[in-house]
Design an enzyme around this catalytic site. Structure first.
Site, PDB file in Angstrom:
ATOM      1  N   CYS A 171       0.833  -1.209   0.000  1.00  0.00           N
ATOM      2  CA  CYS A 171       0.000   0.000   0.000  1.00  0.00           C
ATOM      3  C   CYS A 171       0.866   1.256   0.000  1.00  0.00           C
ATOM      4  O   CYS A 171       1.341   1.695   1.053  1.00  0.00           O
ATOM      5  CB  CYS A 171      -0.920   0.004   1.223  1.00  0.00           C
ATOM      6  N   CYS A 174      -0.497   4.177   2.115  1.00  0.00           N
ATOM      7  CA  CYS A 174      -0.333   4.045   3.568  1.00  0.00           C
ATOM      8  C   CYS A 174       1.109   4.318   3.970  1.00  0.00           C
ATOM      9  O   CYS A 174       1.364   4.943   4.990  1.00  0.00           O
ATOM     10  CB  CYS A 174      -0.660   2.635   4.052  1.00  0.00           C
ATOM     11  N   ASP A 175       2.047   3.798   3.198  1.00  0.00           N
ATOM     12  CA  ASP A 175       3.433   3.744   3.684  1.00  0.00           C
ATOM     13  C   ASP A 175       4.415   4.604   2.893  1.00  0.00           C
ATOM     14  O   ASP A 175       5.539   4.826   3.344  1.00  0.00           O
ATOM     15  CB  ASP A 175       3.930   2.282   3.635  1.00  0.00           C
TER      16      ASP A 175
END
Ligand code: NAP
Length: 352
Positions: A171, A174-175
C-alpha cells in the site's frame, strides 16, 4: 452486547457496504454494518474498515466529484473527531479516504448502526442466519449482504515476508510517505492501474521509481499508462520479475534482484529502499467457509442475471467480492444499491 435478531446485516465497509446501508436504512430496514476490526493483522492484509478505497489517494473517476474545493463540505458533513483524523483537503476531486468517510456518514445519517469488528464465521445452513464476530455474542440475521471486497496479493517470496513492514508493502498510500523512502529509489511490482497509480504517487517522494513488470506492455488504462511512461522519475523494467528482496536486519530493504522473463535475459540487481507490490487482489471470502457458491477464483457467484442473489436464499453479495471484472468504486457502490433493493424485496416477500 446480547445476541440479537437483525433484519439485515451488512458485512463490509467499502463503497458497496455503505451504499447498501444507505438504501437499506432509508427503507427502514435498520441495517447493522460490521465494518471490520482495526488490527495490525487487518492493516497488513489490507482489510481495515472503509476498504481498499481508503488506501488510495486521489479518486478522479467517481461521478459527482470534479476537481474543486470540497474542504468546507467535508468539515460540515463529518463529525469533528473523524474529520480531524483526515489529511486536509487539497483542492483535487476527492481522495479515497474522504469519499469513504462521506459514504459512511451518509449511511449513519439514516440510522445505520455500526460495529467495528470482523465477522469470522457464518452459518447460512438455516434461517435466521448466524454471524460470529471476534468479540461479543453471535448475531442472528434474517437477511445478509456480503460486501467484504478484495485485498492485495503478495508474491509469496520468503524475502518479501522477511521485510514486510521494513520496506516491503502492498500500500503505497499508507506507507509511501515514510521517511525511509524519501529521496531514495523504490521498486513497484505490477503492470496494472494499481501499479501505475502507486508508481506515480511514489514518484512524489522517491528519487526514482523502478516499475517492474513481467510482460512487455502495461495492462493499465491508456491515460494512466501514459502518465507513467512520461514521468521522468519512473523507469519501467519490462519482461522482469522480482526474484528476491535484498536487505539486512538492521536497515530493512536495500535492493532487489530481478530475473528476466524474456528468453536469454539477464539477472540484474537494483538498489532500493522499498518494494511495493501491486499485483492484483483476492476476494475476501475465506470466512464463508464454502457456504456460498464461489467461482474458481473464489469470487461469490450471483445466481441470477443482473441480481445480487447468491446460492443461499436471503444472502446477497455486492462489490468486489462478487466482481472480478469491473472492480471500480462506482460499480461497487452500484451493486451495493442493487443488493439493498434485492434484500428489501426478499424480506417483503417473506413477510418482513
Ligand atoms: P490488475 O489489473 O489485475 O493488474 C495486476 C497486475 O499485476 C498485472 O499487470 C499482472 O501482470 C501483475 N501480476 C499479477 N500477478 C503477478 C505475479 N505473480 N507476478 C508479477 N506480476 C503479477 O490489478 P490492479 O492493477 O490492482 O487493478 C484492479 C482493478 O482496479 C482494475 O479493474 C483497475 O482498472 C482498477 N483500478 C483502477 C484505478 C483507477 O482507475 N484510478 C486504480 C487502481 C485500480 P499481467 O499484466 O501480466 O497479468
Amino acid at each position: 452486547m446480547s445476541s440479537s435478531l437483525e433484519h439485515l446485516v451488512i458485512i463490509g465497509s467499502g463503497p458497496a457496504g455503505w451504499s447498501a446501508a444507505t438504501y437499506a436504512a432509508r427503507a427502514q430496514l435498520k441495517p447493522l454494518v460490521f465494518e471490520g476490526a482495526i488490527t495490525e493483522e487487518n492493516r497488513m492484509a489490507g482489510t481495515l474498515p472503509l476498504g481498499q478505497l481508503a488506501l488510495t489517494s486521489e479518486v478522479e473517476n467517481y461521478a459527482g466529484f470534479p476537481a474543486g474545493n470540497l474542504g468546507g463540505f467535508l468539515d460540515s458533513a463529518l463529525p469533528t473527531e473523524r474529520r480531524s483524523m483526515m489529511a486536509p483537503h487539497e483542492g483535487h476531486g476527492v481522495t479515497g479516504p474522504e469519499l469513504m468517510e462521506l459514504m459512511r456518514q451518509q449511511a449513519v445519517n439514516f440510522g445505520t448502526r455500526i460495529i467495528t469488528d470482523d465477522i469470522v464465521r457464518v452459518d447460512f445452513s438455516k434461517r435466521p442466519f448466524v454471524l460470529e464476530p471476534v468479540d461479543g455474542p453471535p448475531v442472528h440475521a434474517k437477511c445478509v449482504i456480503v460486501a467484504t471486497g478484495a485485498s492485495a496479493n503478495w508474491l509469496g517470496l520468503p524475502s518479501e515476508e522477511r521485510f514486510k513492514n521494513r520496506g516491503v508493502s502492498a500500500c503505497a498510500v499508507c506507507d509511501g510517505a515514510l521517511p525511509r523512502f524519501r529521496n531514495k529509489p523504490i521498486v513497484v511490482v505490477g503492470g496494472g492501474d494499481s501499479a501505475v497509480e502507486e508508481a506515480t504517487y511514489l514518484s512524489k517522494f522517491a528519487s526514482t521509481v523502478h516499475l517492474v513488470h513481467r510482460r512487455d506492455a502495461l495492462r493499465a488504462s491508456k491515460i494512466m499508462a501514459t502518465r507513467a511512461l512520461e514521468n521522468p522519475k519512473i523507469k519501467i523494467h519490462f519482461n522482469s520479475a522480482l526474484a528476491e528482496v535484498l536487505g539486512d536486519d538492521t536497515g530493512g530493504v536495500t535492493g532487489v534482484r530481478l530475473g528476466s522473463t524474456a528468453a536469454g535475459g539477464q539477472e540484474t540487481t537494483i538498489e532500493a529502499a522499498g518494494v511495493f507490490l501491486a499485483i492484483g487482489h483476492t476476494p475476501n471470502t475465506g470466512f464463508l467457509n464454502g457456504q456460498l457458491e464461489l467461482t474458481p477464483k473464489k469470487y461469490i457467484v450471483w445466481k441470477q442475471h443482473f441480481r445480487t442473489a447468491t446460492s443461499v436464499e436471503g444472502v446477497f453479495a455486492a462489490g468486489d467480492v462478487a466482481d472480478d471484472y469491473y472492480r471500480q468504486a462506482i460499480s461497487a457502490a452500484g451493486t451495493g444499491c442493487m443488493s439493498a433493493l434485492d434484500a428489501e424485496r426478499w424480506l417483503a416477500e417473506h413477510g418482513e
